[in-house]
Design an enzyme around this catalytic site. Structure first.
Site, PDB file in Angstrom:
ATOM      1  N   ASP A 126      -4.317  13.976 -15.990  1.00  0.00           N
ATOM      2  CA  ASP A 126      -4.868  15.110 -16.742  1.00  0.00           C
ATOM      3  C   ASP A 126      -3.968  15.355 -17.960  1.00  0.00           C
ATOM      4  OD1 ASP A 126      -5.872  17.517 -17.640  1.00  0.00           O
ATOM      5  OD2 ASP A 126      -5.979  18.471 -15.693  1.00  0.00           O
ATOM      6  N   THR A 127      -2.934  16.154 -17.803  1.00  0.00           N
ATOM      7  CA  THR A 127      -2.026  16.396 -18.931  1.00  0.00           C
ATOM      8  C   THR A 127      -0.937  15.312 -19.019  1.00  0.00           C
ATOM      9  OG1 THR A 127      -0.536  17.730 -17.582  1.00  0.00           O
ATOM     10  CG2 THR A 127      -2.326  18.893 -18.690  1.00  0.00           C
ATOM     11  N   THR A 130       2.728  15.209 -14.749  1.00  0.00           N
ATOM     12  CA  THR A 130       3.186  14.752 -13.435  1.00  0.00           C
ATOM     13  C   THR A 130       3.555  13.273 -13.466  1.00  0.00           C
ATOM     14  OG1 THR A 130       1.632  16.325 -12.467  1.00  0.00           O
ATOM     15  CG2 THR A 130       2.595  14.716 -10.990  1.00  0.00           C
ATOM     16  N   TRP A 199     -12.206  15.629  -1.101  1.00  0.00           N
ATOM     17  CA  TRP A 199     -11.251  16.217  -0.150  1.00  0.00           C
ATOM     18  C   TRP A 199     -10.935  17.670  -0.477  1.00  0.00           C
ATOM     19  CZ3 TRP A 199     -10.219  11.827  -3.103  1.00  0.00           C
ATOM     20  CH2 TRP A 199      -9.431  12.005  -4.224  1.00  0.00           C
TER      21      TRP A 199
END
Lengths: 225, 225
Positions: A126-127, A130, A199
């Protein structure tokens, strides 16, 4: 939450997650041949486990999975320097917290990582915050051990697999050589959508029904990278 | 492999795995209220991640997951004593090898486990060897830290969740108080069948079709414990 609701929404059924892993496996096997998987939990657990089934070679043992846990907290911009001794990096208003790191005891004090081809698995880029954290910290740890062992030529190689890469301005960066096609594999490149992984679903029938309707409408498209 | 093919076979689609977790969550919340999940990888990764979605309480953060990796090798009976310093236990011809253990650094040297309610999650309780190993080693580690900290009254409680418990003679044993209904939760009790979990499937469409046919034929029955 408000922001999420405004954004386009992509809902996936498990069969799709499974097939994204299946589709990527031959690429990963031919280009990188991973010897160890590092799953970034919680989102990386499921794709890592499925992927392992597809990476298994007849006559060879399963590729081991090590799980690490990273949580990303969006915060106000802070002026503090990176502080990796406490297991956190503050940067551009984002903070990654380690909830679990590699178990050095079972890994033989990282010796087992030196000179290996390691695949880092997460559900989404995403960004990129992480992933940047994971790659930097893993490379640092492995390099320290390599120097200590004096294993000159044995360079550890990391690569990345994600189910989805969001085509958006990233806050985190990866080393340029990790962005090579052979070392960065996203099963799909998508817009800046909110992705609902199975999930995370509370009502799985509703979730699957929504995913099916989106598929029929061609919304869970075929754009691949 | 030959033995597997002879045994009855139970094939599960992901929706079933999801629903087994959903069904168990209220029981786990009312009887045990876990504060930490320990997932035994690779089989425990998927149920642990799904279960966490159902255990999430409004206004509370997600329950953290720690992953451990245990591999079970069936071997000839050996006379060696239990040797936990090397991370292995030899007993009754079975050997559990740690591929990953808790990350004590992120957990604050186990302090965060003392006095907590911890749910151990695996996909199946087959011979019980792996679960016995996990419970024994975790209880030992936590007890050592508790004594060191001098936290007298704070007893750590472990409980177990598995998708399936196989009703068969077990090689491993669990402490009697852990077999209480509130501390040992198996979503289903089944015979000594070979269970095909979706994350192990290579052809997911064939796998799902087989599971659907078994369901229609009433083979993936409703026996619950």
């Amino acid at each position: 939450m408000v922001e999420k609701l405004r954004r386009p929404r992509r809902t996936l059924i498990r069969t799709q997650v499974h097939k994204l892993c299946q589709e990527a496996a031959p690429r990963l096997l031919s280009s990188f041949q991973p010897q160890l998987i590092i799953a970034i939990g919680g989102g990386g657990y499921v794709p890592a486990r499925i992927l392992r089934s597809f990476l298994k070679q007849p006559g060879s043992p399963n590729i081991p999975i090590q799980a690490i846990g990273l949580s990303l907290y969006e915060e106000l911009p802070v002026a503090e320097p990176s502080n990796s001794s406490t297991g956190s990096v503050d940067k551009m208003g984002t903070k990654v917290t380690r909830t679990q790191w590699l178990d050095f005891t079972s890994l033989g004090e990282m010796k087992n990582l030196v000179g290996k081809r390691i695949l880092i698995v997460d559900e989404v880029d995403d960004t990129r915050t992480t992933l940047e954290y994971a790659v930097k910290e893993l490379e640092k740890d492995v390099e320290q051990v390599r120097q200590k062992l004096g294993h000159e030529g044995e360079k550890t190689q990391f690569s990345i697999f994600v189910l989805h890469n969001k085509d958006k301005k990233k806050k985190g960066t990866l080393p340029p050589d990790m962005m090579a096609e052979s070392r960065y594999v996203a099963a799909r490149t998508v817009g800046d959508e909110w992705i609902c992984y199975p999930w995370e679903a509370i009502d799985i029938d509703e979730h699957d029904e929504l995913a099916r309707r989106q598929r029929q409408a061609g919304q869970n498209g075929s754009s691949s990278s």
